[in-house]
Design a protein around this motif. Structure first.
Motif, mmCIF file in Angstrom:
data_model
loop_
_atom_site.group_PDB
_atom_site.id
_atom_site.type_symbol
_atom_site.label_atom_id
_atom_site.label_comp_id
_atom_site.label_asym_id
_atom_site.label_seq_id
_atom_site.Cartn_x
_atom_site.Cartn_y
_atom_site.Cartn_z
ATOM 1 N N TRP A 191 -26.505 35.576 -42.527
ATOM 2 C CA TRP A 191 -26.682 35.702 -43.972
ATOM 3 C C TRP A 191 -27.719 34.701 -44.453
ATOM 4 N N GLY A 195 -27.785 36.128 -49.958
ATOM 5 C CA GLY A 195 -26.905 37.247 -49.639
ATOM 6 C C GLY A 195 -27.558 38.432 -48.974
ATOM 7 N N ASP A 245 -20.807 43.944 -52.313
ATOM 8 C CA ASP A 245 -20.693 42.517 -52.622
ATOM 9 C C ASP A 245 -20.327 41.762 -51.353
ATOM 10 N N PRO A 246 -21.258 41.016 -50.748
ATOM 11 C CA PRO A 246 -20.941 40.338 -49.489
ATOM 12 C C PRO A 246 -19.835 39.295 -49.621
ATOM 13 N N SER A 247 -19.649 38.746 -50.827
ATOM 14 C CA SER A 247 -18.610 37.727 -51.000
ATOM 15 C C SER A 247 -17.203 38.309 -50.896
ATOM 16 N N LYS A 248 -17.097 39.652 -51.000
ATOM 17 C CA LYS A 248 -15.786 40.305 -50.912
ATOM 18 C C LYS A 248 -15.620 41.111 -49.626
ATOM 19 N N ALA A 273 -17.975 36.290 -42.478
ATOM 20 C CA ALA A 273 -17.853 36.398 -43.932
ATOM 21 C C ALA A 273 -18.921 35.553 -44.599
ATOM 22 N N PHE A 274 -19.430 36.042 -45.701
ATOM 23 C CA PHE A 274 -20.501 35.348 -46.425
ATOM 24 C C PHE A 274 -19.962 34.097 -47.118
#
Length: 274
Positions: A191, A195, A245-248, A273-274
């Motif tokens: 990453w 993102g 959404d990479p954060s999720k 995970a991001f």
């Protein structure tokens, strides 16, 4: 190092073989014709006690028509195959390396020439599989895309030799991209701070053509077309924006496929995970 028939030559070979007279010992379905193409399934004879059966979905495209890879891009229909019948439990589709094409509708990854998609059918018992029914859904496109649904029936027990179906199936499986090689290698994925996924590709230096990269992580993790952000004599760096959404997203696996000239590779990358 195993020999792999270059993708473009494998496609030409499959098209030529499609023109041969239908041999009595070739276990295949009927041809199903649609606008711009005809399709069928060809299967090898079953081996007693084996837990899988090799076959191909043969897509005989007319000039100017196209079909799609497993992850088509902004627009397109990925091929789907479902099978049923005694002794058969599931099917997996394999994909030769595609090409990127940009048109008025966006960027798409797929095939512009006749192609054979290898199939691995899982067998669920020790009995020889009997008649098999396959439901196929894919997109065949020219100026507009035509969704194609076809029901194809074939019986692997009808195969009484290995010449015709063996040539077709061996060529299709040989055309699949393998792991990293000295000529072409995917280093890994990570990453960026903003993102995006960044992937480093190592390849032979060439002034004639640029390498291409394709990403697939399932319908829950679609990516835009990878964009080249830097390149020198033998290294190209790509970045791709996630359409989620990479954060999720958490951790997931990413299939990365690359091609450069006649070389093609494919590996699965674990993405943190991001």
């Amino acid at each position: 190092m195993a020999f792999h028939l270059p993708v473009k030559y494998a496609a030409i070979f499959a098209a030529l073989c499609a023109c041969l007279p239908q041999a009595a010992h070739a276990a295949s379905s009927q041809w199903e014709a649609t606008d711009g193409a005809r399709i069928r399934i060809v299967a090898e004879p079953p081996i007693p006690g084996a837990n899988e059966l090799r076959a191909i979905l043969q897509i005989d495209l007319e000039p100017g028509w196209k079909t799609y890879w497993r992850e088509p891009g902004a627009a397109g229909i990925p091929p789907q195959v479902a099978v049923s019948g005694d002794g058969v439990s599931a099917v997996q589709i394999h994909f030769p390396a595609p090409e990127w094409t940009d048109d008025a509708y966006g960027s798409w990854a797929g095939y512009k020439h006749p192609v054979a998609l290898p199939l691995t059918l899982a067998l669920d018992g020790n009995d020889t599989p009997g008649a098999i029914a396959a439901d196929v859904f894919l997109g065949i496109c020219r100026d507009v895309c035509v969704p194609v649904s076809a029901h194809l029936d074939f019986d692997p027990r009808d195969a009484r030799g290995k010449m015709i179906q063996g040539l077709l199936i061996d060529a299709a499986f040989s055309a699949l991209p393998d792991g990293n090689s000295d000529n072409l290698a995917i280093e890994g994925a990570s990453w960026t701070a903003d993102g995006e996924i960044e992937i480093v590709l190592h390849h032979k230096a060439s002034d004639r053509e640029a390498p291409q990269l394709f990403l697939s992580a399932g319908s829950d993790h679609p990516f835009s077309k990878p964009v080249q952000v830097s390149s020198d004599a033998g290294t190209t760096i790509f970045r791709a924006r996630p359409a989620f959404d990479p954060s999720k997203a958490g951790a997931f696996d990413l299939i990365a496929t690359a091609r450069h000239g006649i070389d093609a590779v494919e590996i699965t990358l674990p993405i943190d995970a991001f």
